[in-house]
Structures are given as structure tokens and as C-alpha cells.
Design a protein around this motif. Sequence first.
Motif, mmCIF file in Angstrom:
data_model
loop_
_atom_site.group_PDB
_atom_site.id
_atom_site.type_symbol
_atom_site.label_atom_id
_atom_site.label_comp_id
_atom_site.label_asym_id
_atom_site.label_seq_id
_atom_site.Cartn_x
_atom_site.Cartn_y
_atom_site.Cartn_z
ATOM 1 N N GLU A 45 0.830 -1.214 0.000
ATOM 2 C CA GLU A 45 0.000 0.000 0.000
ATOM 3 C C GLU A 45 0.864 1.264 0.000
ATOM 4 O O GLU A 45 0.407 2.329 -0.417
ATOM 5 N N ASN A 46 2.108 1.137 0.491
ATOM 6 C CA ASN A 46 3.014 2.281 0.509
ATOM 7 C C ASN A 46 4.057 2.207 -0.603
ATOM 8 O O ASN A 46 5.084 2.899 -0.553
ATOM 9 N N TYR A 94 10.275 4.353 8.541
ATOM 10 C CA TYR A 94 11.624 4.602 8.041
ATOM 11 C C TYR A 94 11.899 3.724 6.819
ATOM 12 O O TYR A 94 12.560 4.152 5.867
ATOM 13 N N MET A 95 11.367 2.514 6.851
ATOM 14 C CA MET A 95 11.560 1.598 5.734
ATOM 15 C C MET A 95 10.692 1.979 4.539
ATOM 16 O O MET A 95 11.012 1.642 3.399
ATOM 17 N N PHE A 96 9.589 2.697 4.814
ATOM 18 C CA PHE A 96 8.751 3.217 3.735
ATOM 19 C C PHE A 96 9.437 4.379 3.006
ATOM 20 O O PHE A 96 9.122 4.662 1.844
ATOM 21 N N ASP A 97 10.347 5.061 3.698
ATOM 22 C CA ASP A 97 10.893 6.318 3.203
ATOM 23 C C ASP A 97 11.812 6.081 1.994
ATOM 24 O O ASP A 97 12.854 5.420 2.098
ATOM 25 N N ALA A 98 11.438 6.646 0.850
ATOM 26 C CA ALA A 98 12.179 6.423 -0.395
ATOM 27 C C ALA A 98 13.601 6.980 -0.335
ATOM 28 O O ALA A 98 14.535 6.385 -0.889
ATOM 29 N N LEU A 100 15.613 7.345 2.373
ATOM 30 C CA LEU A 100 16.449 6.443 3.174
ATOM 31 C C LEU A 100 16.743 5.161 2.404
ATOM 32 O O LEU A 100 17.868 4.656 2.397
ATOM 33 N N HIS A 101 15.705 4.652 1.739
ATOM 34 C CA HIS A 101 15.847 3.419 0.969
ATOM 35 C C HIS A 101 16.877 3.579 -0.148
ATOM 36 O O HIS A 101 17.636 2.646 -0.452
ATOM 37 N N SER A 102 16.918 4.739 -0.762
ATOM 38 C CA SER A 102 17.852 4.963 -1.868
ATOM 39 C C SER A 102 19.301 5.077 -1.392
ATOM 40 O O SER A 102 20.238 4.834 -2.150
ATOM 41 N N LYS A 103 19.472 5.431 -0.115
ATOM 42 C CA LYS A 103 20.809 5.655 0.429
ATOM 43 C C LYS A 103 21.382 4.451 1.171
ATOM 44 O O LYS A 103 22.600 4.367 1.369
ATOM 45 N N ALA A 104 20.505 3.544 1.629
ATOM 46 C CA ALA A 104 20.995 2.468 2.483
ATOM 47 C C ALA A 104 20.161 1.202 2.362
ATOM 48 O O ALA A 104 18.985 1.241 1.978
ATOM 49 N N ILE A 277 14.591 12.302 13.539
ATOM 50 C CA ILE A 277 15.384 11.069 13.545
ATOM 51 C C ILE A 277 15.849 10.723 12.141
ATOM 52 O O ILE A 277 17.007 10.338 11.923
ATOM 53 N N LYS A 278 14.960 10.891 11.169
ATOM 54 C CA LYS A 278 15.357 10.632 9.779
ATOM 55 C C LYS A 278 16.511 11.548 9.369
ATOM 56 O O LYS A 278 17.476 11.103 8.722
ATOM 57 N N ASN A 279 16.423 12.824 9.735
ATOM 58 C CA ASN A 279 17.489 13.757 9.383
ATOM 59 C C ASN A 279 18.831 13.322 9.981
ATOM 60 O O ASN A 279 19.885 13.442 9.336
ATOM 61 N N SER A 280 18.797 12.807 11.203
ATOM 62 C CA SER A 280 20.021 12.326 11.845
ATOM 63 C C SER A 280 20.580 11.115 11.100
ATOM 64 O O SER A 280 21.804 10.979 10.937
#
Length: 286
Positions: A45-46, A94-98, A100-104, A277-280
Motif C-alpha cells: 500500500e506504501n 523509516y523503511m517506507f521512506d524512499a 532512506l531506501h535509496s541511500k541504504a 530522527i530521519k534527518n540524523s
Amino acid sequence: MRKRIKIIAKVIGIGLFLLLSVLIVLFYRFSTPKSDEKIKEDFSENNTSIYINYLAYKNFKYRVLTTQKEIDTSKATIVFVHGSVGSCLDFKKYMFDAELHSKANLISYDRIGYGEKLTGDVQESIAFETEMLEDLTKNLAGSKTILVGYSYGGSIVLASKKEYKKIILLAPAVYSKAEFMPWALNFYKWKLTNWLLPKVWKAASKEKISHKSDLIKFENNWNETPSKILSIHGNKDWIVPYENSLILNEKFSSPQFELLTLNGAGHGLVWTHFNEIKNSLMQQLN
């Protein structure tokens, strides 16, 4: 007059009972382990790919979520370790976040006792949990691996003597003197109410009670970790008091340890302060 007071008291009592019932139902639904099918549905869904595997450690099988089929060795890897009560889905946003996903590479797993298959079988041992984490990360380059430990998970990642790119603590429960024992634990201790609790709540209560004594074995040696550490903590956290991070700040030297205080944040910072937290996390990846 007395009759009126009785009516008001009765209405207030009913209101509080209904409110408590709603909170219990919501917390139960939130904390109950989700099936593989439900997890796949949530990620679909995400528009996020998810891969579910079951790994074994000391005759226990546990569930691991990854956002990639195979580890991309050109990227860093973030491994999330949940608290108590908790699950691999605590970090799904965090795992949904594109970005973050693209970087790690992103990995989250159910600790023993909290997954759908082994609910309740908590090991009550920081040493066991850390050894299991190190087994999970044994094929990952430490220089490219970031551990993120939330609450009880903070003590697990901090206990590792392996050197990682970074250890990030989120409201870490790491000092016995600062360990808060909530009154609600009595529901687990009392025979009259123990049977009413779901397995996952019993597991969390059991782990919480033993955590204080278990911490004593580790808390004087936290500064033996070779990794650099960032602790993110809310100064309004009453479940795992902010004092935990303040003590860490005193024990570590400044080049190795950094404290990021979230003003007004409580223990739910993983969800309420996602952006900070995402920014960190992104700062560690850029």
C-alpha cells in the motif's frame, strides 16, 4: 445533593472505564505481532518492496524484514533493533521512506519472544540479544553498518564490542538507577490479572522486570564500545527517563559521544519525531 454527587461520580467512573477499555484495545491491536501477509499488504500500500526471511539462532527462528533482496555492498546498511513491547514494524515508516531506501540497505527484525511465531519466549538477556545481533550482522562490513537501538534495544546495540560506522540510540534504557518500573507491571505480577494479559504483554513485563538487574552487568563498561555514538532522547520521557542519556554523556568523551535532545518529546519519539530522527540518519549516510 448526595444523589447528584453519586450520579456524577458514576458517570465519571463509566467514562474512565470506557476510556481505559479503548486504550487497552488500541494498544493491544498496536502491539499484537502482525502476520507476514499483513506486513506485505502494508508495504504494498506504501509502494515499498519488502522481503521477509526467517533466520535461525540457537534453535530459535526469528523474522527479518529487508527492503532489498540482496545487500548492496556499495551502500551503508541500517539495522533497527526494537524495544519492549515492540516488533520489526516499529520502524516501518523509516523503511517506507524512499530517500532512506535509496541511500541504504534497511533491515529490521523481531527479537525472540516478540514475533508472530515465538511470542512470549523472551530470553531476558542483553548478552543473548547482542550475540544474536552480531550473528545477524556478521556478513556486513562494520565500517558501513549503522545500528539503531530503541529503548531496550539501546542496551543491546551498546553492548556490542564490534566497531560499527555508528551506533544510534533512541531513548535508550541503559542504566539500572534510572530504570522506571511502571505500576502497570502489577497486572503481570498479580495472579488475578496475569491470565488476562496477551502473550506479548507478558513477554514485555517479564523482560522489563529482569532488565534492571541485567543492566548492572554492563552499565559500568558501556564506554568500552569502539563505535561512535549518537543518543537521541526526549526530555519529557517518563518511561525511559532522559537521565539515561545524561549519564552516558558524562561517561563518554565528547568526540565519541553526542547527545541530541528533543525538547518536549516523550518515549514515543520513534513515531512522533520521525523527521528529526530521519534527518540524523541521513547525516550519517551523506
